[in-house]
Design a protein around this motif. Structure first.
Motif, PDB file in Angstrom:
ATOM      1  N   GLU A 290      40.626  42.119  33.680  1.00 34.81           N
ATOM      2  CA  GLU A 290      40.435  43.117  34.730  1.00 34.81           C
ATOM      3  C   GLU A 290      39.002  43.645  34.649  1.00 34.81           C
ATOM      4  O   GLU A 290      38.670  44.408  33.736  1.00 34.81           O
TER       5      GLU A 290
ATOM      6  N   LYS B  46      35.730  45.332  40.650  1.00 33.67           N
ATOM      7  CA  LYS B  46      36.209  44.076  41.233  1.00 33.67           C
ATOM      8  C   LYS B  46      35.304  43.588  42.362  1.00 33.67           C
ATOM      9  O   LYS B  46      35.156  42.376  42.568  1.00 33.67           O
TER      10      LYS B  46
ATOM     11  N   PRO C 219      42.163  40.617  47.089  1.00 38.56           N
ATOM     12  CA  PRO C 219      42.854  40.642  45.784  1.00 38.56           C
ATOM     13  C   PRO C 219      42.884  39.249  45.144  1.00 38.56           C
ATOM     14  O   PRO C 219      43.471  38.315  45.687  1.00 38.56           O
TER      15      PRO C 219
END
Length: 610
Positions: free
Chosen positions: A46, A50, A60
């Motif tokens: 993670e 992002k 996503p």
């Protein structure tokens, strides 16, 4: 002029890679990519931002470290996956043409691989492997009890049963079992092996329902890794206590459902075995242990001269003592000799059942009780319905304990104790033999508490005595009432004359008793009364001073807490409030459970008195 950085060529965009990009780079399907990631221990990551990692996009996606994917490019198993894909295409093409002879020839050249090098990479030291053994054992025991389906083959189930039985035999031989607990999910066990606590769960042997919404491809990939890991661990553990690996399997007993009794462990001979014997042993072990010599050779290089002299001394004098192999990992790690000495110094009674001989009735779980009793030094036999291999029958006179789970028994043998199965588990968890009368057949059993729970000041402890706490509370209330009452009590005007006369008679009897005590003590009555009054007053003053001092301490603590709260930030204050709220809830639950226990004990006491 400074060099201009191009967008998407540095920072998070370079450190992370999406899953689709990884698939294109490795030229693998999604199923094979998941498989190789499980085997190599590579998991999604993670990133902090992002959007930066995905080069400005907010879609996503799943990210991986670029270095991890680059590392997979040199993995030999990836090439084996490609070879197998080519083999599957050729085989389907030949079968479509009906060329069975060519298909058999291709089947012999089916590509195969081993996970030995992956085990060595992921677990560089033996203690690293022991740290990951809990999950591996739980997975193996689960599949050992699974029914054979189109997704789970018979060979997989048989191999899991073999590895689990081998590990159980090591625990029995080394007496390393420490705890056990019966839960709804299954039976929990905990063993202490070379200083590491290993906890695993064994499901009950009921008819298993295989769910349809479980992805068995993922589970079988983990199982493939864990089978190889447990095989290596079993080999090393057997070598550490001087036992031959693998143990011999009696096929006739195994077919008669003998369970653990179908395996026969043998102690290694003191003299070195000939070369042809080593080759035969390697053939019996198979592909799993055939390549173990290369891994163990690295550890033998680090063996000390003292250890080598000790082995030579044992070979010359034919000593029967067992010495543990010495492990020296990369970091400074305690040797097995130090760990074994610390285990021996513990207060665990590993030979708890050694003086006793048990017999198991047909309705009790033999697969669990046999393992527990033998692990703590006891002898055990069972009803022929539970399987073959029992060392003695039910009417044998050597039996001291008969384990049964029926409310009533038609016939009993003299000279033995009849108990329920829970007696074995509770005795092991407490480290001592508990009373057998509470576990008689048909009796209401005491609560079976988990030995893995650690109690603190906010947690309710079922074994805590609540009667003493209740008496202390009653004393405090009584002292507070006595302080508020006046010293001289006067009868109300409306009181009846008979009650007044009765109270006067009681006072005369008390005065007469005090006169007798003063005469026995050899002092005058006035001195005796003064001495007793001073003692009672000093006792009350001491209690009052203690309560006053306690209140002063509480006030100081409260002021210190208030000052600490003032210095906190808003975030810390919110967190502190949440902690206080959770602790208050725990205390409330603890007090409610204590009240319920007091009520139950009062009802039991009333029933016994009546």
């Amino acid at each position: 002029m400074a060099r201009v950085k191009q967008k998407g060529k540095s920072g998070a965009a370079r450190n992370f890679i999406t899953r689709n990009q990884a698939l294109k780079k490795l030229q693998l399907t999604l199923a094979d990519f998941r498989r190789i990631c499980i085997l190599k221990g590579i998991y999604p990551r993670e990133p902090r931002n992002k959007k930066k990692a995905n080069k400005g996009s907010t879609a996503p996606v799943t990210f991986y470290y670029t270095k991890d994917i680059q590392y997979l490019l040199h993995e030999p198993i990836v090439e084996k996956f490609r070879e197998y894909k080519t083999f599957a295409k050729k085989l389907s093409k030949v079968l479509g043409k009906g060329e069975l002879h060519e298909a058999k020839r291709l089947e012999k050249k089916k590509p195969s691989y081993t996970l030995d090098h992956i085990i060595k990479e992921r677990y560089p030291t033996f203690h690293d492997a022991l740290n990951d053994l809990s999950d591996a054992l739980s997975m193996l025991f689960l599949f050992a009890n699974m029914p054979v389906t189109d997704k789970v083959g018979a060979a997989t189930v048989a191999n899991c049963e073999r590895l689990c039985a081998e590990f159980q035999h090591y625990v029995i031989a080394s007496h390393s079992l420490r705890k056990s607990f019966l839960s709804i999910k299954g039976i929990y066990y905990q063993a202490s092996i070379l200083g590491e606590d290993i906890t695993w769960i064994v499901p009950y042997k009921f008819a298993q329902h295989v769910p349809s919404d479980v992805d068995f491809r993922i589970m079988l990939t983990f199982l493939e890794l864990y089978q190889t890991l447990v095989g290596f661990v079993n080999f090393k553990l057997y070598s550490s206590i001087n036992l031959n690996y693998p143990p011999k399997l009696n096929i006739s007993k195994d077919q008669s459902a003998a369970g653990l009794s179908a395996y026969e462990t043998e102690v290694k001979s003191a003299l070195p075995a000939p070369a042809h014997a080593d080759k035969a042993a390697k053939k019996r072990v198979g592909t799993l242990s055939g390549k173990l010599d290369s891994i163990v050779a690295d550890e033998k290089k680090h063996a000390t001269d003292e250890h080598i002299q000790q082995i030579d001394h044992e070979e010359t004098e034919d000593a029967e003592t067992v010495t543990l192999d010495e492990f020296k990992p990369i970091d400074e790690e305690p040797s097995t000799s130090d760990v074994s000495s610390s285990v021996k110094q513990s207060d665990v009674n590993v030979k708890l059942f050694s003086p006793f001989t048990f017999f198991l009735s047909r309705e009790v779980p033999r697969y669990s009780l046999e393992f527990l009793i033998r692990a703590f030094g006891g002898k055990v036999g069972w009803d022929p319905v539970l399987g073959a291999g029992s060392p003695f029958s039910e009417d044998d006179t050597v039996i001291t304990h008969h384990i049964s789970d029926r409310p009533r028994l038609r016939s009993k043998y003299e000279g033995r104790v009849y108990i329920q199965p829970q007696w074995v588990y509770d005795s092991i968890n407490r480290g001592e033999l508990v009373r057998t009368d509470e576990y008689a057949p048909g009796a209401t059993l005491p609560p079976h508490l988990s030995p893995f729970v650690k109690y603190d000041e906010h947690t309710y402890n079922p074994e805590e005595d609540v009667s003493s706490a209740e008496e202390e509370e009653d004393e405090e209330v009584q002292d507070a009432v006595e302080e508020k009452e006046p010293e001289t009590k006067q009868l109300p005007a409306a009181e009846e004359p008979a009650a007044a006369e009765a109270s006067e008679d009681e006072n005369e009897a008390e005065q007469h008793q005090r006169e007798l005590e003063a005469e026995a003590a050899g002092v005058s009555y006035s001195e005796y009364v003064k001495k007793n009054s001073d003692a009672t007053s000093s006792k009350k003053k001491g209690k009052k001073r203690g309560r006053d001092a306690l209140t002063v301490e509480q006030k100081e603590q409260k002021e210190a807490k208030e000052l600490a709260k003032i210095m906190m930030s808003n975030k810390q204050k919110k967190l502190y409030k949440k902690m206080q709220y959770s602790n208050a809830k725990k205390e409330e639950l603890k007090e409610n459970l204590k009240k319920k226990k007091r009520a139950i004990e009062k009802r039991k006491k009333a029933k016994t008195e009546n």
